[in-house]
Design an enzyme around this catalytic site. Sequence first.
Site, mmCIF file in Angstrom:
data_model
loop_
_atom_site.group_PDB
_atom_site.id
_atom_site.type_symbol
_atom_site.label_atom_id
_atom_site.label_comp_id
_atom_site.label_asym_id
_atom_site.label_seq_id
_atom_site.Cartn_x
_atom_site.Cartn_y
_atom_site.Cartn_z
ATOM 1 N N LEU A 8 0.828 -1.208 0.000
ATOM 2 C CA LEU A 8 0.000 0.000 0.000
ATOM 3 C C LEU A 8 0.863 1.259 0.000
ATOM 4 O O LEU A 8 0.564 2.234 0.669
ATOM 5 C CB LEU A 8 -0.931 -0.004 1.218
ATOM 6 C CG LEU A 8 -1.858 -1.217 1.303
ATOM 7 C CD1 LEU A 8 -2.555 -1.266 2.660
ATOM 8 C CD2 LEU A 8 -2.879 -1.203 0.173
ATOM 9 N N GLY A 9 1.930 1.229 -0.816
ATOM 10 C CA GLY A 9 2.803 2.385 -0.954
ATOM 11 C C GLY A 9 2.188 3.448 -1.838
ATOM 12 O O GLY A 9 0.971 3.573 -1.952
ATOM 13 N N GLY A 12 0.116 1.485 -4.603
ATOM 14 C CA GLY A 12 -0.889 0.590 -4.044
ATOM 15 C C GLY A 12 -1.939 1.302 -3.217
ATOM 16 O O GLY A 12 -3.132 0.978 -3.294
ATOM 17 N N GLY A 114 1.531 6.360 -12.060
ATOM 18 C CA GLY A 114 2.257 7.054 -11.015
ATOM 19 C C GLY A 114 1.345 7.722 -10.006
ATOM 20 O O GLY A 114 0.260 7.241 -9.691
ATOM 21 N N LYS A 164 4.754 -3.375 -20.580
ATOM 22 C CA LYS A 164 5.082 -2.253 -19.692
ATOM 23 C C LYS A 164 6.575 -1.941 -19.748
ATOM 24 O O LYS A 164 6.987 -0.770 -19.689
ATOM 25 C CB LYS A 164 4.658 -2.586 -18.264
ATOM 26 C CG LYS A 164 5.031 -1.535 -17.211
ATOM 27 C CD LYS A 164 4.443 -0.160 -17.528
ATOM 28 C CE LYS A 164 4.444 0.796 -16.353
ATOM 29 N NZ LYS A 164 5.667 0.886 -15.577
ATOM 30 N N ASN A 168 8.225 1.615 -20.783
ATOM 31 C CA ASN A 168 9.192 2.365 -19.993
ATOM 32 C C ASN A 168 10.466 2.653 -20.780
ATOM 33 O O ASN A 168 11.094 3.695 -20.589
ATOM 34 C CB ASN A 168 9.520 1.609 -18.701
ATOM 35 C CG ASN A 168 8.421 1.738 -17.669
ATOM 36 O OD1 ASN A 168 7.282 2.031 -18.006
ATOM 37 N ND2 ASN A 168 8.747 1.508 -16.425
ATOM 38 N N GLU A 171 9.682 5.586 -22.789
ATOM 39 C CA GLU A 171 9.662 6.727 -21.867
ATOM 40 C C GLU A 171 11.080 7.244 -21.611
ATOM 41 O O GLU A 171 11.311 8.460 -21.596
ATOM 42 C CB GLU A 171 9.010 6.263 -20.565
ATOM 43 C CG GLU A 171 9.006 7.237 -19.416
ATOM 44 C CD GLU A 171 8.541 6.536 -18.152
ATOM 45 O OE1 GLU A 171 9.352 6.412 -17.216
ATOM 46 O OE2 GLU A 171 7.370 6.095 -18.112
ATOM 47 N N TYR A 172 12.038 6.327 -21.432
ATOM 48 C CA TYR A 172 13.436 6.724 -21.246
ATOM 49 C C TYR A 172 13.889 7.615 -22.401
ATOM 50 O O TYR A 172 14.508 8.664 -22.200
ATOM 51 C CB TYR A 172 14.330 5.487 -21.202
ATOM 52 C CG TYR A 172 14.512 4.826 -19.858
ATOM 53 C CD1 TYR A 172 15.786 4.467 -19.415
ATOM 54 C CD2 TYR A 172 13.439 4.511 -19.051
ATOM 55 C CE1 TYR A 172 15.981 3.830 -18.200
ATOM 56 C CE2 TYR A 172 13.607 3.869 -17.831
ATOM 57 C CZ TYR A 172 14.876 3.535 -17.409
ATOM 58 O OH TYR A 172 15.057 2.900 -16.215
#
Length: 291
Positions: A8-9, A12, A114, A164, A168, A171-172
């Site tokens: 749950l960070g 999450g 995010g 995914k 990413n 995205e880089y």
Amino acid sequence: MELGLVGLGKMGGNMRERIRRAGHTVIGYDRNADLADVHSLEELVGKLSAPRVVWVMVPAGEPTQSTVDQLAELLEPGDVVVDGGNSRWTDDEKHAEELAAKGIGFVDCGVSGGVWGLENGYALMYGGDAENVAKVQPVFDALKPEGDFGSVHAGKVGAGHFAKMVHNGIEYAMMQAYAEGWELLEKVDSVENVREVFRSWQEGTVIRSWLLDLAVNALDEDEHLDQLRGYAQDSGEGRWTVEAAIDNAVPLPAITASLFARFASRQEDSPQMKMIAALRNQFGGHAVEKK
């Protein structure tokens, strides 16, 4: 439906809230008792009705492996485990095989969004058998952005995290292009308002994007990024993308160069990496290093 959510960070915790807003029941577990609804995985599983769905949002590698191992002993045939973290796709294949031996389904899900995902929704890329995906579908529908797009059943197990990973990698390269352009504009004497040049690109240009919007946000907070050290971490997916390209003989010069540029940032105070660090902080809440 009912969902067990492990981890749950930053991601999450917001995902739990968005799923609840859609009318579903979420029982969350985290090692931080202040965030958790229950005090153990055993308690979490005990509060769910069969067939159970447990979504794992913990760091890739050993933390995910340990959680999957514990769930394998607690869940029953017909239940499903979803790995929504940033695991390598090869780990998905291993986890699916281990759980299948006990009759437990497995779905891997790449999640993008995010710190903005709670309000805007999360882009979802998932892999697994249709039967297992169907058991999770109400949660996918709750998490995705509004509209027809934003989620995809990418293929079999591993396809979600592979998709995914490529996302990413792209995205880089995009962030690196914005960073290089920003440094060049800052370097010349004739351009006196670099921030407003970036802002002008937000409308009507072919390079407008959400990353560009975030770059403008970062420049509004610190016009010349003077408060940042030119150092940017990489989270792993960039390396895996380049490794996969080598394995499949697919040329990825832009993505590979952007990864190497981050390595270079650890050797000197790179102006480009100030922008990379600022963008990572804007879209994902990733930590930045102050001077």
